[in-house]
Design an enzyme around this catalytic site. Sequence first.
Site, PDB file in Angstrom:
ATOM      1  N   MET A 243     -96.898  43.906 114.458  1.00 25.86           N
ATOM      2  CA  MET A 243     -95.823  44.319 113.277  1.00 25.86           C
ATOM      3  C   MET A 243     -94.831  45.255 113.766  1.00 25.86           C
ATOM      4  SD  MET A 243     -98.859  44.772 110.459  1.00 25.86           S
ATOM      5  CE  MET A 243    -100.154  44.888 111.652  1.00 25.86           C
TER       6      MET A 243
ATOM      7  N   HIS B 161    -101.999  41.612 116.287  1.00 27.39           N
ATOM      8  CA  HIS B 161    -101.071  41.274 115.146  1.00 27.39           C
ATOM      9  C   HIS B 161     -99.922  42.547 115.368  1.00 27.39           C
ATOM     10  CE1 HIS B 161    -100.309  41.450 110.396  1.00 27.39           C
ATOM     11  NE2 HIS B 161     -99.107  41.091 111.187  1.00 27.39           N
TER      12      HIS B 161
ATOM     13  N   ASP C 134    -104.587  37.645 106.016  1.00 30.07           N
ATOM     14  CA  ASP C 134    -104.950  39.008 106.539  1.00 30.07           C
ATOM     15  C   ASP C 134    -104.328  39.995 105.490  1.00 30.07           C
ATOM     16  OD1 ASP C 134    -104.926  41.525 107.907  1.00 30.07           O
ATOM     17  OD2 ASP C 134    -103.479  41.111 109.164  1.00 30.07           O
TER      18      ASP C 134
ATOM     19  N   SER D 268    -110.668  43.901 111.514  1.00 27.93           N
ATOM     20  CA  SER D 268    -109.613  44.868 112.113  1.00 27.93           C
ATOM     21  C   SER D 268    -109.973  46.217 112.025  1.00 27.93           C
ATOM     22  CB  SER D 268    -108.589  44.761 110.866  1.00 27.93           C
ATOM     23  OG  SER D 268    -107.624  45.807 110.900  1.00 27.93           O
TER      24      SER D 268
ATOM     25  N   HIS E 104    -109.534  42.079 115.453  1.00 25.07           N
ATOM     26  CA  HIS E 104    -107.970  41.981 115.165  1.00 25.07           C
ATOM     27  C   HIS E 104    -107.230  43.717 115.595  1.00 25.07           C
ATOM     28  CE1 HIS E 104    -104.652  40.527 112.609  1.00 25.07           C
ATOM     29  NE2 HIS E 104    -104.609  41.958 112.049  1.00 25.07           N
TER      30      HIS E 104
ATOM     31  N   MET F 215     -98.361  48.511 115.046  1.00 21.57           N
ATOM     32  CA  MET F 215     -97.301  49.010 114.097  1.00 21.57           C
ATOM     33  C   MET F 215     -96.360  50.007 114.852  1.00 21.57           C
ATOM     34  SD  MET F 215     -99.238  49.538 110.586  1.00 21.57           S
ATOM     35  CE  MET F 215    -100.777  48.304 110.159  1.00 21.57           C
TER      36      MET F 215
ATOM     37  N   MET G 255     -99.667  36.381 105.425  1.00 23.42           N
ATOM     38  CA  MET G 255     -99.935  37.781 105.043  1.00 23.42           C
ATOM     39  C   MET G 255    -100.450  37.783 103.491  1.00 23.42           C
ATOM     40  SD  MET G 255     -99.964  39.683 107.574  1.00 23.42           S
ATOM     41  CE  MET G 255    -100.306  41.403 106.401  1.00 23.42           C
TER      42      MET G 255
ATOM     43  N   ASP H 239    -103.953  45.860 114.972  1.00 27.25           N
ATOM     44  CA  ASP H 239    -102.723  45.777 114.193  1.00 27.25           C
ATOM     45  C   ASP H 239    -101.981  46.681 114.921  1.00 27.25           C
ATOM     46  OD1 ASP H 239    -103.206  44.280 111.912  1.00 27.25           O
ATOM     47  OD2 ASP H 239    -104.802  45.688 111.348  1.00 27.25           O
TER      48      ASP H 239
HETATM   49  C1  DX5 Z   1    -102.384  45.357 107.306  1.00 28.08           C
HETATM   50  C2  DX5 Z   1    -103.065  44.922 108.508  1.00 28.08           C
HETATM   51  C3  DX5 Z   1    -104.368  44.374 108.257  1.00 28.08           C
HETATM   52  C4  DX5 Z   1    -105.228  45.445 107.597  1.00 28.08           C
HETATM   53  C5  DX5 Z   1    -106.306  44.703 106.714  1.00 28.08           C
HETATM   54  O1  DX5 Z   1    -101.088  45.424 107.352  1.00 28.08           O
HETATM   55  O2  DX5 Z   1    -102.293  43.912 108.940  1.00 28.08           O
HETATM   56  O3  DX5 Z   1    -104.773  43.720 109.455  1.00 28.08           O
HETATM   57  O4  DX5 Z   1    -106.078  46.107 108.817  1.00 28.08           O
HETATM   58  O5  DX5 Z   1    -107.019  45.615 106.246  1.00 28.08           O
HETATM   59  P1  DX5 Z   1    -107.813  45.438 104.949  1.00 28.08           P
HETATM   60  O6  DX5 Z   1    -108.947  43.995 105.185  1.00 28.08           O
HETATM   61  O7  DX5 Z   1    -108.536  46.631 104.557  1.00 28.08           O
HETATM   62  O8  DX5 Z   1    -106.902  44.800 104.056  1.00 28.08           O
HETATM   63 ZN    ZN Z   2    -103.248  42.576 110.641  1.00 28.54          ZN
END
Ligand code: DX5
Ligand code: ZN
Length: 222
Positions: free
Chosen positions: A67, A65, A174, A8, A32, A36, A136, A34
């Site tokens: 969110m 991903h 994740d 990620s 990956h 948001m 998650m 993210d």
């Molecule tokens: C959190 C994200 C993850 C995050 C993981 O909401 O969905 O993908 O980047 O980061 P680490 O591996 O540092 O927990």
């Molecule tokens: Zn993620």
Amino acid sequence: MGLRICPSVLNTDLSNLAAEVERVSRSADFVHLDVMDNHFVPNLTFGLPVVAALMQHCTVPADCHLMIEDPDRWAPGYAEAGAASVTFHVEAAARPAQICRDLRSHGARAGVAVNPGTDVRVLDDLVGELDMILVMTVEPGFGGQAFLEEALPKIAHARALADRAGGDVWVQVDGGVDERTIERCAGAGADVFVAGSAVYGASDPAAMVERLRSLATEARPT
Ligand code: DX5
Ligand code: ZN
């Protein structure tokens, strides 16, 4: 069945995303991304224009991903932009089966994520429509959080559900996945592993991807 490691880029230099992806390109299976929206989670990262631009410079398949609220409206665009896999949260979706069909019709794998407080059983009737269940292992929103041990039985439940569905349904974890936690995730049945801090906090991120893959491979149930 193979294992997949998905670094990620959440906690990297976001002004230079293409270069950050390049740092893991020799060993990562997916990058990956993210997304948001500051509504579904209390953090804001990047959206479709940035992902679409990155797709023009990225040799690693993208695992988006989302969110975000209203994935019914927004998720298919990520597949159209070229993401190999698009995962949305079941908590945010009005018509999750329809979203899965839209994603697949654009050639992407369809993933559905469940928050730590959401029972995997909400996916019982949906599993025939999807390609990946994302369990998650932290509350979504931020990288660098501690792995939630209580997610382990959910991983096993997701694995059983995926296997019952037949086909090739992957189980992704994740959040807080690192050298200390990945073996337990693999042992519980996960086969796709997101790692942000563990990979990009390492002196050689691409080598850490290999290290995580070998730990997970060793810990797989036989
Ligand atoms: C959190 C994200 C993850 C995050 C993981 O909401 O969905 O993908 O980047 O980061 P680490 O591996 O540092 O927990
Ligand atoms: Zn993620």
